[in-house]
Scaffold this active site. Sequence first.
Site, PDB file in Angstrom:
ATOM      1  N   ASN A  97      90.384  52.101  45.372  1.00  0.00           N
ATOM      2  CA  ASN A  97      91.131  51.711  46.573  1.00  0.00           C
ATOM      3  C   ASN A  97      92.399  50.979  46.163  1.00  0.00           C
ATOM      4  O   ASN A  97      92.656  50.769  44.981  1.00  0.00           O
ATOM      5  CB  ASN A  97      90.255  50.853  47.489  1.00  0.00           C
ATOM      6  CG  ASN A  97      89.757  49.613  46.771  1.00  0.00           C
ATOM      7  OD1 ASN A  97      90.534  48.757  46.376  1.00  0.00           O
ATOM      8  ND2 ASN A  97      88.443  49.520  46.572  1.00  0.00           N
ATOM      9  N   ASP A 143      82.077  50.946  48.268  1.00  0.00           N
ATOM     10  CA  ASP A 143      80.759  50.955  48.903  1.00  0.00           C
ATOM     11  C   ASP A 143      79.850  52.021  48.307  1.00  0.00           C
ATOM     12  O   ASP A 143      78.642  51.879  48.288  1.00  0.00           O
ATOM     13  CB  ASP A 143      80.908  51.193  50.410  1.00  0.00           C
ATOM     14  CG  ASP A 143      81.537  49.986  51.091  1.00  0.00           C
ATOM     15  OD1 ASP A 143      81.251  48.858  50.644  1.00  0.00           O
ATOM     16  OD2 ASP A 143      82.314  50.173  52.042  1.00  0.00           O
ATOM     17  N   PRO A 177      75.313  48.486  45.174  1.00  0.00           N
ATOM     18  CA  PRO A 177      74.695  47.230  45.632  1.00  0.00           C
ATOM     19  C   PRO A 177      75.746  46.362  46.313  1.00  0.00           C
ATOM     20  O   PRO A 177      76.926  46.402  45.936  1.00  0.00           O
ATOM     21  CB  PRO A 177      74.217  46.569  44.331  1.00  0.00           C
ATOM     22  CG  PRO A 177      75.007  47.213  43.248  1.00  0.00           C
ATOM     23  CD  PRO A 177      75.356  48.591  43.721  1.00  0.00           C
ATOM     24  N   ILE A 198      77.263  43.122  46.415  1.00  0.00           N
ATOM     25  CA  ILE A 198      77.251  41.996  45.473  1.00  0.00           C
ATOM     26  C   ILE A 198      77.137  40.665  46.210  1.00  0.00           C
ATOM     27  O   ILE A 198      76.261  39.849  45.923  1.00  0.00           O
ATOM     28  CB  ILE A 198      78.535  42.022  44.606  1.00  0.00           C
ATOM     29  CG1 ILE A 198      78.647  43.374  43.888  1.00  0.00           C
ATOM     30  CG2 ILE A 198      78.536  40.861  43.613  1.00  0.00           C
ATOM     31  CD1 ILE A 198      79.959  43.605  43.193  1.00  0.00           C
ATOM     32  N   VAL A 199      78.033  40.471  47.181  1.00  0.00           N
ATOM     33  CA  VAL A 199      78.075  39.163  47.846  1.00  0.00           C
ATOM     34  C   VAL A 199      76.780  38.900  48.616  1.00  0.00           C
ATOM     35  O   VAL A 199      76.263  37.771  48.617  1.00  0.00           O
ATOM     36  CB  VAL A 199      79.345  39.039  48.730  1.00  0.00           C
ATOM     37  CG1 VAL A 199      79.249  39.791  50.024  1.00  0.00           C
ATOM     38  CG2 VAL A 199      79.685  37.594  48.982  1.00  0.00           C
ATOM     39  N   PHE A 233      84.987  38.063  52.075  1.00  0.00           N
ATOM     40  CA  PHE A 233      86.215  38.498  52.738  1.00  0.00           C
ATOM     41  C   PHE A 233      85.908  39.669  53.655  1.00  0.00           C
ATOM     42  O   PHE A 233      84.999  40.459  53.360  1.00  0.00           O
ATOM     43  CB  PHE A 233      87.263  38.931  51.694  1.00  0.00           C
ATOM     44  CG  PHE A 233      88.107  37.781  51.205  1.00  0.00           C
ATOM     45  CD1 PHE A 233      87.563  36.820  50.358  1.00  0.00           C
ATOM     46  CD2 PHE A 233      89.420  37.653  51.613  1.00  0.00           C
ATOM     47  CE1 PHE A 233      88.324  35.752  49.933  1.00  0.00           C
ATOM     48  CE2 PHE A 233      90.200  36.589  51.183  1.00  0.00           C
ATOM     49  CZ  PHE A 233      89.654  35.641  50.336  1.00  0.00           C
ATOM     50  N   LYS A 253      79.532  40.256  59.673  1.00  0.00           N
ATOM     51  CA  LYS A 253      79.320  40.185  58.217  1.00  0.00           C
ATOM     52  C   LYS A 253      78.833  38.808  57.781  1.00  0.00           C
ATOM     53  O   LYS A 253      78.012  38.684  56.882  1.00  0.00           O
ATOM     54  CB  LYS A 253      80.621  40.521  57.474  1.00  0.00           C
ATOM     55  CG  LYS A 253      80.821  42.016  57.350  1.00  0.00           C
ATOM     56  CD  LYS A 253      82.111  42.364  56.663  1.00  0.00           C
ATOM     57  CE  LYS A 253      82.467  43.804  57.010  1.00  0.00           C
ATOM     58  NZ  LYS A 253      83.811  44.162  56.625  1.00  0.00           N
ATOM     59  N   LYS A 303      75.320  39.300  56.013  1.00  0.00           N
ATOM     60  CA  LYS A 303      75.355  39.060  54.564  1.00  0.00           C
ATOM     61  C   LYS A 303      74.921  37.637  54.214  1.00  0.00           C
ATOM     62  O   LYS A 303      74.940  37.251  53.043  1.00  0.00           O
ATOM     63  CB  LYS A 303      76.758  39.331  54.017  1.00  0.00           C
ATOM     64  CG  LYS A 303      77.202  40.792  54.169  1.00  0.00           C
ATOM     65  CD  LYS A 303      78.479  41.072  53.396  1.00  0.00           C
ATOM     66  CE  LYS A 303      78.989  42.470  53.707  1.00  0.00           C
ATOM     67  NZ  LYS A 303      79.503  43.166  52.536  1.00  0.00           N
TER      68      LYS A 303
HETATM   69  O1  C5P Z   1      81.003  45.192  53.919  1.00  0.00           O
HETATM   70  P1  C5P Z   1      82.378  44.930  53.465  1.00  0.00           P
HETATM   71  O2  C5P Z   1      82.761  45.709  52.250  1.00  0.00           O
HETATM   72  O3  C5P Z   1      83.434  45.038  54.508  1.00  0.00           O
HETATM   73  O4  C5P Z   1      82.355  43.390  53.091  1.00  0.00           O
HETATM   74  C1  C5P Z   1      83.390  42.737  52.450  1.00  0.00           C
HETATM   75  C2  C5P Z   1      82.876  41.604  51.621  1.00  0.00           C
HETATM   76  O5  C5P Z   1      81.735  42.001  50.892  1.00  0.00           O
HETATM   77  C3  C5P Z   1      83.885  41.174  50.586  1.00  0.00           C
HETATM   78  O6  C5P Z   1      83.701  39.797  50.341  1.00  0.00           O
HETATM   79  C4  C5P Z   1      83.500  42.012  49.386  1.00  0.00           C
HETATM   80  O7  C5P Z   1      83.924  41.410  48.178  1.00  0.00           O
HETATM   81  C5  C5P Z   1      81.994  42.034  49.499  1.00  0.00           C
HETATM   82  N1  C5P Z   1      81.325  43.241  48.979  1.00  0.00           N
HETATM   83  C6  C5P Z   1      80.492  43.162  47.868  1.00  0.00           C
HETATM   84  N2  C5P Z   1      79.835  44.251  47.408  1.00  0.00           N
HETATM   85  C7  C5P Z   1      79.966  45.427  48.018  1.00  0.00           C
HETATM   86  C8  C5P Z   1      80.803  45.553  49.145  1.00  0.00           C
HETATM   87  C9  C5P Z   1      81.470  44.452  49.593  1.00  0.00           C
HETATM   88  O8  C5P Z   1      80.388  42.062  47.307  1.00  0.00           O
HETATM   89  N3  C5P Z   1      79.321  46.466  47.546  1.00  0.00           N
END
Ligand code: C5P
Length: 409
Positions: free
Chosen positions: A211, A280, A308, A310-311, A327, A341, A345
Amino acid sequence: MMSLSGKNILLGITGGIAAYKCPDLVRHLKKAGAQVRVVLTESASHFVAPMTLQAVSGNAVSKELFDPTAELSMSHIELAKWADLVLIAPATANIIAKMANGIADDLLSTICLATPAKIVIAPAMNQQMYKAAATQQNLATLESRNTLVLGPDEGFQACGDIGPGRMVEPTTIVENINNYFLANSELAGTTITVTAGPTIEELDPVRYISNYSSGKMGFAIAKAAAEMGATVNLISGPVNLTTPNNVNRINVKSAKQMYDEALVLAEKSAIFISCAAVADYRAETIAKNKIKKTDDSNELVIKLVKNPDIVASIAGLKEHRPFVVGFAAETNDVKTYALKKLTTKNLDLICANDVSDHNIGFNSDQNALTLYWQNGEQTLPLSSKQQLAKQLLQAVITRYKASHDEKKN
Ligand code: C5P
């Protein structure tokens, strides 16, 4: 660790022979990363040339209180506000007396009264003047008001006397200033892990999915955190950015690699900030050889599987869970999606930005954010990512402390 990176230091030079060491002092301050602006008193300009100081500091030198041109570029009040620290070196008995008595009759003494910043002085004068009861009393007054007094050193003096009154060496001054910032930094002793940039998910040896994330916001956060005294880990996807000073950078490519590194470091961190634009999905299998174009079909189907989160994984840790910041880059219904979120999350704070506006977000140098947490929100208006990172960290520190207090009660 020597770093004055991001610090604004206003150097006031008064009229002592030790002023000849000031260009060197400026050089050391700059080498440590500080921005330096110089203010000279009338008598100091007899000992050291303004032009020399302008050349080494890279900024115009200010002298007069009533100089319309200088006031246009930065007024005395702006200079006083700009400074993170005012250093007066050499500090004569005269400026010390003026400061102790709140006299503001020239540019430097006015700045001393007008600044909210820490004041550090390096006295330099004849040994008898230094020992004089008035000077000693004035120094004691300044110390009681939290002015940091460095030195003076003892030894041979320019006037031929021997005794206390020599200005401490420029390197010692810089070391002391560095120690002051270290001891007073808001994040001293705190470890922060930040993820930044995109991830890339390979399809075959020559192609990948990724991206447009530039990594600028995450790098700005890492830089600001290091300047605030934190121990900083920066897990970065492939970006074209220089590592900020005093930041431990770990390079990764895929989401899976970022996940592995993040999990290890997050458990050792007090705060985890997930700024990366993590892909994703990844290809279920990475082709060993370059995928070939075929003549018999207009389609190529690549099966993607979920990466996965991560956050969310870090926010779900049962033990050693850090304070977790995520974020949300959204193009519509920003608040609704950000709040969703935050909850799904299990984050402590989420920073939402509207990436439908192309002047902010992903590749731009500017950004605007709205922060959301349980029962609260705060808007950080459009500014440089560097400026925004500092404001964001202030908000994170406030929320982080509040969450600790809530847990205690
Ligand atoms: O679900 P989305 O991608 O919109 O969420 C954004 C947040 O989740 C950001 O903080 C991004 O760094 C984190 N994220 C992550 N692992 C993923 C997808 C998003 O840590 N696979």
